[in-house]
Design a protein around this motif. Structure first.
Motif, PDB file in Angstrom:
ATOM      1  N   TRP A  51       2.906  57.091 -16.783  1.00  0.00           N
ATOM      2  CA  TRP A  51       2.157  56.059 -16.082  1.00  0.00           C
ATOM      3  C   TRP A  51       3.056  54.853 -15.831  1.00  0.00           C
ATOM      4  CZ3 TRP A  51      -3.556  55.392 -18.120  1.00  0.00           C
ATOM      5  CH2 TRP A  51      -4.245  56.599 -17.959  1.00  0.00           C
ATOM      6  N   GLU A  52       3.069  54.366 -14.586  1.00  0.00           N
ATOM      7  CA  GLU A  52       4.027  53.326 -14.233  1.00  0.00           C
ATOM      8  C   GLU A  52       3.452  52.076 -13.573  1.00  0.00           C
ATOM      9  OE1 GLU A  52       6.917  53.039 -15.169  1.00  0.00           O
ATOM     10  OE2 GLU A  52       7.767  54.982 -15.615  1.00  0.00           O
ATOM     11  N   ASP A  53       2.267  52.147 -12.993  1.00  0.00           N
ATOM     12  CA  ASP A  53       1.749  50.944 -12.332  1.00  0.00           C
ATOM     13  C   ASP A  53       0.247  51.085 -12.124  1.00  0.00           C
ATOM     14  OD1 ASP A  53       2.021  48.389 -11.336  1.00  0.00           O
ATOM     15  OD2 ASP A  53       2.803  48.979  -9.385  1.00  0.00           O
ATOM     16  N   MET A  54      -0.403  49.937 -11.841  1.00  0.00           N
ATOM     17  CA  MET A  54      -1.828  49.892 -11.539  1.00  0.00           C
ATOM     18  C   MET A  54      -2.044  49.069 -10.283  1.00  0.00           C
ATOM     19  SD  MET A  54      -3.292  48.950 -15.339  1.00  0.00           S
ATOM     20  CE  MET A  54      -5.009  48.943 -14.834  1.00  0.00           C
ATOM     21  N   THR A  55      -3.102  49.393  -9.544  1.00  0.00           N
ATOM     22  CA  THR A  55      -3.531  48.563  -8.429  1.00  0.00           C
ATOM     23  C   THR A  55      -5.038  48.744  -8.279  1.00  0.00           C
ATOM     24  OG1 THR A  55      -3.060  47.948  -6.114  1.00  0.00           O
ATOM     25  CG2 THR A  55      -3.187  50.302  -6.617  1.00  0.00           C
ATOM     26  N   GLN A  56      -5.656  48.007  -7.370  1.00  0.00           N
ATOM     27  CA  GLN A  56      -7.089  48.164  -7.147  1.00  0.00           C
ATOM     28  C   GLN A  56      -7.420  47.900  -5.688  1.00  0.00           C
ATOM     29  OE1 GLN A  56      -9.942  45.023  -8.504  1.00  0.00           O
ATOM     30  NE2 GLN A  56      -8.130  44.039  -9.423  1.00  0.00           N
ATOM     31  N   ASN A  57      -8.580  48.404  -5.256  1.00  0.00           N
ATOM     32  CA  ASN A  57      -9.034  48.144  -3.887  1.00  0.00           C
ATOM     33  C   ASN A  57     -10.058  47.018  -3.877  1.00  0.00           C
ATOM     34  OD1 ASN A  57     -11.439  49.301  -4.801  1.00  0.00           O
ATOM     35  ND2 ASN A  57     -11.107  51.261  -3.754  1.00  0.00           N
ATOM     36  N   SER A  58     -10.603  46.728  -2.712  1.00  0.00           N
ATOM     37  CA  SER A  58     -11.525  45.595  -2.581  1.00  0.00           C
ATOM     38  C   SER A  58     -12.840  45.816  -3.324  1.00  0.00           C
ATOM     39  CB  SER A  58     -11.797  45.321  -1.097  1.00  0.00           C
ATOM     40  OG  SER A  58     -12.336  46.471  -0.467  1.00  0.00           O
ATOM     41  N   PHE A  59     -13.156  47.064  -3.647  1.00  0.00           N
ATOM     42  CA  PHE A  59     -14.370  47.360  -4.412  1.00  0.00           C
ATOM     43  C   PHE A  59     -14.138  47.241  -5.915  1.00  0.00           C
ATOM     44  CE2 PHE A  59     -14.717  49.856  -0.467  1.00  0.00           C
ATOM     45  CZ  PHE A  59     -15.906  49.352   0.044  1.00  0.00           C
ATOM     46  N   GLY A  60     -12.900  47.049  -6.320  1.00  0.00           N
ATOM     47  CA  GLY A  60     -12.583  46.935  -7.736  1.00  0.00           C
ATOM     48  C   GLY A  60     -12.267  48.242  -8.424  1.00  0.00           C
ATOM     49  N   HIS A  61     -12.193  49.339  -7.651  1.00  0.00           N
ATOM     50  CA  HIS A  61     -11.754  50.601  -8.247  1.00  0.00           C
ATOM     51  C   HIS A  61     -10.287  50.481  -8.628  1.00  0.00           C
ATOM     52  CE1 HIS A  61     -14.999  52.205  -5.376  1.00  0.00           C
ATOM     53  NE2 HIS A  61     -15.490  52.275  -6.607  1.00  0.00           N
ATOM     54  N   PHE A  62      -9.940  50.949  -9.813  1.00  0.00           N
ATOM     55  CA  PHE A  62      -8.562  50.924 -10.280  1.00  0.00           C
ATOM     56  C   PHE A  62      -7.856  52.239  -9.942  1.00  0.00           C
ATOM     57  CE2 PHE A  62      -8.087  47.578 -13.899  1.00  0.00           C
ATOM     58  CZ  PHE A  62      -8.664  46.602 -13.087  1.00  0.00           C
ATOM     59  N   PHE A  63      -6.581  52.126  -9.625  1.00  0.00           N
ATOM     60  CA  PHE A  63      -5.721  53.277  -9.398  1.00  0.00           C
ATOM     61  C   PHE A  63      -4.597  53.234 -10.430  1.00  0.00           C
ATOM     62  CE2 PHE A  63      -7.714  52.226  -5.403  1.00  0.00           C
ATOM     63  CZ  PHE A  63      -8.012  53.446  -4.808  1.00  0.00           C
ATOM     64  N   LEU A  64      -4.356  54.350 -11.102  1.00  0.00           N
ATOM     65  CA  LEU A  64      -3.350  54.438 -12.155  1.00  0.00           C
ATOM     66  C   LEU A  64      -2.271  55.421 -11.706  1.00  0.00           C
ATOM     67  CD1 LEU A  64      -5.945  55.025 -15.027  1.00  0.00           C
ATOM     68  CD2 LEU A  64      -5.244  52.833 -14.047  1.00  0.00           C
ATOM     69  N   GLY A  65      -1.057  54.943 -11.594  1.00  0.00           N
ATOM     70  CA  GLY A  65       0.023  55.753 -11.046  1.00  0.00           C
ATOM     71  C   GLY A  65       0.784  56.542 -12.095  1.00  0.00           C
ATOM     72  N   ASP A  66       0.531  57.851 -12.149  1.00  0.00           N
ATOM     73  CA  ASP A  66       1.291  58.744 -13.033  1.00  0.00           C
ATOM     74  C   ASP A  66       2.383  59.401 -12.183  1.00  0.00           C
ATOM     75  OD1 ASP A  66       2.277  60.404 -14.944  1.00  0.00           O
ATOM     76  OD2 ASP A  66       0.471  61.607 -15.199  1.00  0.00           O
ATOM     77  N   PHE A  67       3.362  58.584 -11.787  1.00  0.00           N
ATOM     78  CA  PHE A  67       4.353  59.084 -10.828  1.00  0.00           C
ATOM     79  C   PHE A  67       5.802  58.737 -11.199  1.00  0.00           C
ATOM     80  CE2 PHE A  67       2.049  55.507  -8.374  1.00  0.00           C
ATOM     81  CZ  PHE A  67       2.691  54.496  -9.067  1.00  0.00           C
TER      82      PHE A  67
ATOM     83  N   ARG B 277       7.852  67.504  -8.442  1.00  0.00           N
ATOM     84  CA  ARG B 277       7.566  67.740  -7.017  1.00  0.00           C
ATOM     85  C   ARG B 277       6.202  67.186  -6.620  1.00  0.00           C
ATOM     86  NH1 ARG B 277      12.856  69.015  -7.078  1.00  0.00           N
ATOM     87  NH2 ARG B 277      13.475  69.826  -5.063  1.00  0.00           N
ATOM     88  N   TRP B 278       5.220  67.318  -7.517  1.00  0.00           N
ATOM     89  CA  TRP B 278       3.880  66.805  -7.250  1.00  0.00           C
ATOM     90  C   TRP B 278       3.573  65.707  -8.256  1.00  0.00           C
ATOM     91  CZ3 TRP B 278       0.757  67.595  -3.178  1.00  0.00           C
ATOM     92  CH2 TRP B 278       1.080  68.655  -2.317  1.00  0.00           C
ATOM     93  N   LEU B 279       3.151  64.580  -7.736  1.00  0.00           N
ATOM     94  CA  LEU B 279       2.865  63.402  -8.555  1.00  0.00           C
ATOM     95  C   LEU B 279       1.386  63.051  -8.444  1.00  0.00           C
ATOM     96  CD1 LEU B 279       6.062  61.556  -7.397  1.00  0.00           C
ATOM     97  CD2 LEU B 279       5.712  62.588  -9.634  1.00  0.00           C
ATOM     98  N   THR B 280       0.901  62.257  -9.393  1.00  0.00           N
ATOM     99  CA  THR B 280      -0.544  62.049  -9.529  1.00  0.00           C
ATOM    100  C   THR B 280      -0.919  60.574  -9.558  1.00  0.00           C
ATOM    101  OG1 THR B 280      -0.685  64.097 -10.824  1.00  0.00           O
ATOM    102  CG2 THR B 280      -2.553  62.578 -10.973  1.00  0.00           C
ATOM    103  N   ILE B 281      -2.037  60.270  -8.934  1.00  0.00           N
ATOM    104  CA  ILE B 281      -2.662  58.947  -9.039  1.00  0.00           C
ATOM    105  C   ILE B 281      -4.113  59.169  -9.459  1.00  0.00           C
ATOM    106  CG2 ILE B 281      -3.399  56.869  -7.797  1.00  0.00           C
ATOM    107  CD1 ILE B 281      -0.973  57.388  -5.911  1.00  0.00           C
TER     108      ILE B 281
END
Length: 328
Positions: free
Chosen positions: A89-105, A113-117
């Motif tokens: 896990w390397e970073d976090m961000t969010q959208n205008s609705f407040g949903h969080f995205f967690l970057g496992d990349f 070859r395939w990375l996950t968020i």
């Protein structure tokens, strides 16, 4: 005689270097607000929820856990993403609705070859100590199937933001020789398998890779400012057009002494918060704050100035062609 000259030079330069170092240390620590709980010694991503509470994640080696922090840096709450893994896990961000995205990349060796968020609900709506994620997968079409050549190793990733229902990824350059370029890719913000689309690129520096690796990104709540973080600097992008953030105005904010700075986010449109990882208990593991209207900026590029220069050059070219044209 030569030896005497070297001694004199060393005697002169050492105090100057010491003064410069301590000034650099002071530059960073005057921004410090708090030290985080030791459990977050490899803090790699941060984000504020809609109640302005700070959430953080650890790098690889920890579980799939989000930590909510108190204002004094202690951990108030932990939430486990039950259908996720923390490979890197390397970073976090969010959208205008407040949903969080967690970057496992994280992709240090450029072998994944395939990375996950992972996309989770707004943390203010999570009532228990667990949640489930929507899973986004992506790959780089340019990467191919064979072993990545040293000069092409630009598929590591530690930084991303959400913008207009898409996710924008900024690579951590590991090319040999190091060329200092971070590439900007785009994928969707919903559960699917994506081919990452290359949008643009930006060169930070070519001196030492550890000084200019991009380790985190953040976008302001009003979506008008983008920031990239490295171990010494904040790179600020403004007045961009479309989704190529690199085509606007660019400035750099010096963050003082080199530490392992791994996470940045906006508290509000004028306030940036960033963190660094703990290093053997000696330094790091802190939260820092920067006010953009008070920060000293080193201007790298003005889009309007470049546009004016380009238009001026075009006018001169047309005038020159007219002068050379045969008279009727």
């Amino acid at each position: 005689m030569l030896r005497k000259g070297l001694v004199i030079t060393t005697v002169i330069l050492l105090p100057i270097a010491a003064v410069a170092f301590f000034m650099s240390v002071h530059e960073l620590f005057k921004m410090k607000t708090v030290t985080v709980d030791p459990k977050l010694k490899e803090i790699s991503g941060i984000e504020f929820d809609k109640y302005k509470r700070l959430w953080a994640i650890n790098d690889s080696g920890d579980g799939p856990i989000l930590y909510m922090l108190n204002k004094d840096g202690t951990i108030e709450r932990e939430v486990t993403v039950t259908n996720a893994k923390n490979v890197d896990w390397e970073d976090m961000t969010q959208n205008s609705f407040g949903h969080f995205f967690l970057g496992d990349f994280g992709n240090n060796d450029n072998k994944r070859r395939w990375l996950t968020i992972y996309k989770i609900e707004n943390p203010i709506d999570i009532k228990t100590d667990t949640t489930e994620a929507e899973i986004i997968k992506f790959t780089y079409p340019e990467m191919g199937k064979g072993k990545v050549k040293p000069q092409d190793k630009n598929y590591d990733l530690e930084a991303f933001v959400e913008y207009k229902r898409n996710l924008y990824l900024f690579t951590k350059n590991r090319t040999q020789p190091f060329d200092g370029i971070t590439k900007l890719y785009k994928v969707g913000d919903h559960a699917a398998n994506f081919d990452a689309q290359l949008i643009g690129e930006f060169k930070t520096c070519t001196t030492l890779e550890k000084l200019c690796w991009i380790t985190s990104a953040a976008i302001s709540p009003d979506r008008t400012k983008l920031v990239l973080l490295d171990s010494t600097s904040l790179w600020l992008f403004e007045n961009f057009e479309g989704d190529n953030f690199f085509n606007g105005d660019v400035s750099r904010i010096d963050l003082g002494v080199v530490t392992q700075k791994e996470a940045v986010t906006f508290y509000d449109n004028n306030t940036l918060v960033f963190t660094d990882e703990e290093y053997k208990g000696l330094f790091g593991g802190n939260v820092y704050e920067v006010k953009l209207d008070q920060a000293k900026r080193n201007v790298i590029k003005y889009r309007d100035r470049l546009k004016q220069d380009s238009e001026g050059a075009e006018q001169k070219r047309e005038s020159s062609q007219l002068e050379k044209a045969p008279k009727q």
